[in-house]
Design a protein around this motif. Structure first.
Motif, mmCIF file in Angstrom:
data_model
loop_
_atom_site.group_PDB
_atom_site.id
_atom_site.type_symbol
_atom_site.label_atom_id
_atom_site.label_comp_id
_atom_site.label_asym_id
_atom_site.label_seq_id
_atom_site.Cartn_x
_atom_site.Cartn_y
_atom_site.Cartn_z
ATOM 1 N N GLY A 131 -62.221 -15.587 67.528
ATOM 2 C CA GLY A 131 -63.530 -14.997 67.305
ATOM 3 C C GLY A 131 -63.477 -13.703 66.519
ATOM 4 O O GLY A 131 -64.513 -13.139 66.182
ATOM 5 N N GLU A 132 -62.286 -13.195 66.240
ATOM 6 C CA GLU A 132 -62.173 -11.952 65.490
ATOM 7 C C GLU A 132 -62.237 -12.248 64.001
ATOM 8 O O GLU A 132 -61.639 -13.190 63.518
ATOM 9 N N VAL A 133 -62.938 -11.424 63.292
ATOM 10 C CA VAL A 133 -63.060 -11.594 61.859
ATOM 11 C C VAL A 133 -61.738 -11.247 61.184
ATOM 12 O O VAL A 133 -61.070 -10.284 61.553
ATOM 13 N N VAL A 134 -61.320 -12.073 60.239
ATOM 14 C CA VAL A 134 -60.078 -11.822 59.516
ATOM 15 C C VAL A 134 -60.161 -10.463 58.848
ATOM 16 O O VAL A 134 -61.182 -10.107 58.262
ATOM 17 N N ASP A 135 -59.094 -9.669 58.948
ATOM 18 C CA ASP A 135 -59.167 -8.315 58.400
ATOM 19 C C ASP A 135 -59.372 -8.336 56.892
ATOM 20 O O ASP A 135 -59.023 -9.301 56.210
ATOM 21 N N GLU A 136 -59.967 -7.265 56.393
ATOM 22 C CA GLU A 136 -60.391 -7.196 54.996
ATOM 23 C C GLU A 136 -59.235 -7.377 54.023
ATOM 24 O O GLU A 136 -59.361 -8.046 53.002
ATOM 25 N N GLN A 137 -58.070 -6.785 54.345
ATOM 26 C CA GLN A 137 -56.915 -6.902 53.450
ATOM 27 C C GLN A 137 -56.440 -8.346 53.339
ATOM 28 O O GLN A 137 -56.118 -8.813 52.250
ATOM 29 N N ALA A 138 -56.426 -9.042 54.480
ATOM 30 C CA ALA A 138 -55.999 -10.443 54.447
ATOM 31 C C ALA A 138 -56.962 -11.284 53.627
ATOM 32 O O ALA A 138 -56.548 -12.173 52.874
ATOM 33 N N ALA B 235 -68.852 -19.100 45.331
ATOM 34 C CA ALA B 235 -67.521 -18.726 44.845
ATOM 35 C C ALA B 235 -66.460 -19.096 45.860
ATOM 36 O O ALA B 235 -65.402 -19.626 45.516
ATOM 37 N N SER B 236 -66.745 -18.809 47.147
ATOM 38 C CA SER B 236 -65.774 -19.147 48.189
ATOM 39 C C SER B 236 -65.546 -20.640 48.253
ATOM 40 O O SER B 236 -64.420 -21.110 48.413
ATOM 41 N N GLU B 237 -66.638 -21.418 48.144
ATOM 42 C CA GLU B 237 -66.524 -22.875 48.222
ATOM 43 C C GLU B 237 -65.701 -23.433 47.070
ATOM 44 O O GLU B 237 -64.812 -24.272 47.266
ATOM 45 N N VAL B 238 -65.972 -22.962 45.843
ATOM 46 C CA VAL B 238 -65.238 -23.482 44.694
ATOM 47 C C VAL B 238 -63.796 -23.025 44.721
ATOM 48 O O VAL B 238 -62.874 -23.786 44.412
ATOM 49 N N LEU B 239 -63.568 -21.755 45.113
ATOM 50 C CA LEU B 239 -62.201 -21.264 45.188
ATOM 51 C C LEU B 239 -61.379 -22.085 46.168
ATOM 52 O O LEU B 239 -60.192 -22.326 45.944
ATOM 53 N N SER B 240 -62.010 -22.538 47.248
ATOM 54 C CA SER B 240 -61.272 -23.322 48.232
ATOM 55 C C SER B 240 -60.778 -24.628 47.647
ATOM 56 O O SER B 240 -59.741 -25.144 48.038
ATOM 57 N N HIS B 241 -61.518 -25.182 46.684
ATOM 58 C CA HIS B 241 -61.096 -26.426 46.037
ATOM 59 C C HIS B 241 -59.879 -26.206 45.149
ATOM 60 O O HIS B 241 -59.128 -27.135 44.876
ATOM 61 N N CYS B 242 -59.712 -24.971 44.662
ATOM 62 C CA CYS B 242 -58.600 -24.688 43.756
ATOM 63 C C CYS B 242 -57.299 -24.460 44.501
ATOM 64 O O CYS B 242 -56.242 -24.392 43.901
ATOM 65 N N SER B 243 -57.390 -24.306 45.819
ATOM 66 C CA SER B 243 -56.190 -24.038 46.602
ATOM 67 C C SER B 243 -55.645 -25.330 47.184
ATOM 68 O O SER B 243 -56.377 -26.140 47.740
ATOM 69 N N SER B 244 -54.347 -25.511 47.059
ATOM 70 C CA SER B 244 -53.737 -26.722 47.623
ATOM 71 C C SER B 244 -53.580 -26.605 49.132
ATOM 72 O O SER B 244 -53.364 -27.604 49.812
ATOM 73 N N ALA B 245 -53.673 -25.397 49.662
ATOM 74 C CA ALA B 245 -53.554 -25.191 51.105
ATOM 75 C C ALA B 245 -54.917 -25.367 51.753
ATOM 76 O O ALA B 245 -55.651 -24.426 51.993
ATOM 77 N N SER B 246 -55.256 -26.619 52.050
ATOM 78 C CA SER B 246 -56.598 -26.920 52.532
ATOM 79 C C SER B 246 -56.848 -26.361 53.921
ATOM 80 O O SER B 246 -57.996 -26.213 54.334
ATOM 81 N N GLU B 247 -55.806 -26.048 54.671
ATOM 82 C CA GLU B 247 -55.988 -25.564 56.024
ATOM 83 C C GLU B 247 -56.071 -24.045 56.095
ATOM 84 O O GLU B 247 -56.242 -23.483 57.167
ATOM 85 N N SER B 248 -55.922 -23.345 54.987
ATOM 86 C CA SER B 248 -55.931 -21.887 55.013
ATOM 87 C C SER B 248 -57.314 -21.368 55.349
ATOM 88 O O SER B 248 -58.312 -22.011 55.110
ATOM 89 N N THR B 249 -57.370 -20.177 55.870
ATOM 90 C CA THR B 249 -58.632 -19.575 56.267
ATOM 91 C C THR B 249 -59.406 -19.134 55.051
ATOM 92 O O THR B 249 -58.875 -18.497 54.168
ATOM 93 N N SER B 250 -60.705 -19.462 54.990
ATOM 94 C CA SER B 250 -61.524 -19.057 53.851
ATOM 95 C C SER B 250 -61.960 -17.621 54.002
ATOM 96 O O SER B 250 -61.813 -17.004 55.052
ATOM 97 N N VAL B 251 -62.552 -17.074 52.919
ATOM 98 C CA VAL B 251 -62.911 -15.669 52.894
ATOM 99 C C VAL B 251 -63.880 -15.311 54.007
ATOM 100 O O VAL B 251 -63.796 -14.257 54.618
ATOM 101 N N ALA B 252 -64.827 -16.168 54.320
ATOM 102 C CA ALA B 252 -65.894 -15.826 55.248
ATOM 103 C C ALA B 252 -65.658 -16.363 56.665
ATOM 104 O O ALA B 252 -66.504 -16.231 57.525
ATOM 105 N N GLU B 253 -64.491 -17.027 56.905
ATOM 106 C CA GLU B 253 -64.259 -17.654 58.197
ATOM 107 C C GLU B 253 -63.765 -16.654 59.229
ATOM 108 O O GLU B 253 -63.275 -15.576 58.898
ATOM 109 N N GLU B 254 -63.847 -17.068 60.510
ATOM 110 C CA GLU B 254 -63.298 -16.287 61.593
ATOM 111 C C GLU B 254 -62.084 -17.015 62.156
ATOM 112 O O GLU B 254 -61.987 -18.234 62.103
ATOM 113 N N VAL B 255 -61.151 -16.263 62.730
ATOM 114 C CA VAL B 255 -59.987 -16.862 63.370
ATOM 115 C C VAL B 255 -60.425 -17.465 64.694
ATOM 116 O O VAL B 255 -61.482 -17.114 65.235
ATOM 117 N N PRO B 256 -59.630 -18.382 65.311
ATOM 118 C CA PRO B 256 -60.056 -19.062 66.542
ATOM 119 C C PRO B 256 -60.489 -18.115 67.644
ATOM 120 O O PRO B 256 -61.370 -18.419 68.424
#
Length: 409
Positions: A57-64, A34-55
């Protein structure tokens, strides 16, 4: 009986630990997909995906994460109507995976009316694409509570409730696997249009708003669609409880509601004739009087197009009911021929008419393509497997504009 198939008993075999591990692995696989396909639907290719970490090393907060997923879902819903077939396919695939995760209840409930309406429409198309197998059944079972929640919420957007009424009927028709689902959907839809045909004057508003009338119209259409897959025992109960009250809707000041009520009454007479050889309705004379008045209506305060449409349909309804009442043989409803490719289909009963109109409303101009290629529709209408044609046959079937003019001349 409802279309669709139950899962086999084999899916329930194995130890508890094995089932638990399989479930976790399956869920993780679905979430990744689902995350992979959803990423294709977004024109913002550089945005952080659901399961990614920020540079850092901290996990992106749940609300974001949730906000990002919701933004992508909104974009996918918009992309369902895109001109590009690839974009539409990616959008539908991402929505299918997202819906399967069963985590979108609150998201869909909180959407604006237009978004809820479009989401319900997408669900209908999703079920239609997936068919009546286990996958379609799973989607229907997952989102049935959501559709019913919005449909029965009097404070919800009227357009959203109307789309949910249509989606509930279509998805139940396609993917419901047992009588419990069918009966519960029928009851829910009855609860929506019931005040338009109640014998209790205190429950009937002197004038329903146009939005409420449209909602009742959609609910009645979905209800009548589900009648076409009801077993005879259920039809007998419905005849006893609804045939005496549905004619009250013929007095509605909404032309579409009057027409749908008339078509539904004709459908009930057709089902009654097929179910009971000695069917008799004691108020047929009174009913025919009402139908005749609508078939010859010339009130100037009605729009000319509305009068023409109403008279045409009620002439057909009146003729059919008189035929059933008089027990005339070999008389059916007005026949319509639907041509698609090298084939054609005859809509020669009120049941087939309701079924075809439901799919036509859902698919729009694409209905003929689906009649040619969609195995579900071909099964429903008894068309057999899709035809396999070579290029020469297709070319031979096409007639140039000049040849058409020459033939007609």
């Amino acid at each position: 009986m409802p279309r669709g198939a139950r899962r086999g008993d084999g899916a329930r075999r194995g130890g508890r630990g094995a089932r638990s591990n399989a479930k976790v692995e399956s869920q993780a696989s679905d979430d990744d997909a689902a995350s992979e396909v959803l990423s294709h639907c977004s024109s913002a290719s550089e945005s952080t995906s659901v399961a990614e970490e920020v540079p850092g090393g901290e996990v992106v907060d749940e609300q974001a994460q949730q906000e990002e997923v919701e933004d992508k879902l909104k974009e996918c819903i918009d992309n369902v109507m895109d001109k590009s077939a690839k974009t539409r396919q990616l959008a539908l695939e991402s929505l299918r995976l997202a819906f399967s995760s069963k985590t979108l209840f609150d998201f869909l409930l909180e959407r604006k009316g237009e978004e809820q309406s479009l989401a319900a429409t997408v669900l209908t198309l999703l079920c239609l694409q997936m068919g009546s197998g286990p996958e379609g059944e799973e989607v229907f079972r997952s989102l049935k509570p959501l559709l019913i929640t919005i449909l029965t919420d009097s404070s919800a957007s009227p357009i959203a409730r109307q789309s949910c009424a249509t989606a509930l009927g279509m998805c139940c028709y396609i993917a419901a696997a047992d009588m419990e689902d069918l009966v519960s959907c029928l009851a829910c839809l009855e609860g929506i249009f019931g005040t338009s045909c109640s014998t209790d004057a205190s429950l009937v508003p002197s004038h329903h708003s146009p939005q409420l009338q449209n909602l009742h119209c959609s609910a009645l259409q979905s209800w009548s669609l589900l009648l076409t897959i009801c077993p005879s025992t259920q039809i007998k109960k419905i005849l006893d409880s609804h045939l005496p009250t549905l004619p009250l809707m013929l007095s509605s000041d909404n032309v579409n509601l009057r027409i749908v009520a008339g078509e539904t009454i004709a459908l009930l007479f057709e089902l009654a004739r097929d179910t009971e050889e000695d069917f008799f309705y004691e108020d047929t004379d009174l009913l025919c009087t009402k139908l005749k008045a609508l078939a010859t209506d010339s009130n100037k305060y009605r729009a000319k197009t509305d009068r023409r449409k109403q008279r045409s349909i009620f002439r057909d309804v009146l003729h059919f009911i008189e035929v059933v009442y008089l027990l005339l043989p070999n008389e059916e409803c007005h026949e319509e021929t639907i041509k698609f490719g090298l084939e054609c289909m005859y809509v020669d009963s009120w049941a087939r008419r309701r079924m075809y109109n439901a799919f036509k409303e859902a698919l729009g101009s694409g209905v003929r393509h689906h009649l040619q290629n969609n195995e579900l529709l071909r099964e429903i209408f008894g068309l057999g497997p899709p035809l396999v044609l070579d290029a020469a046959a297709i070319k031979a079937s096409k007639i140039s504009r000049f040849e058409k003019l020459k033939e007609n001349g």
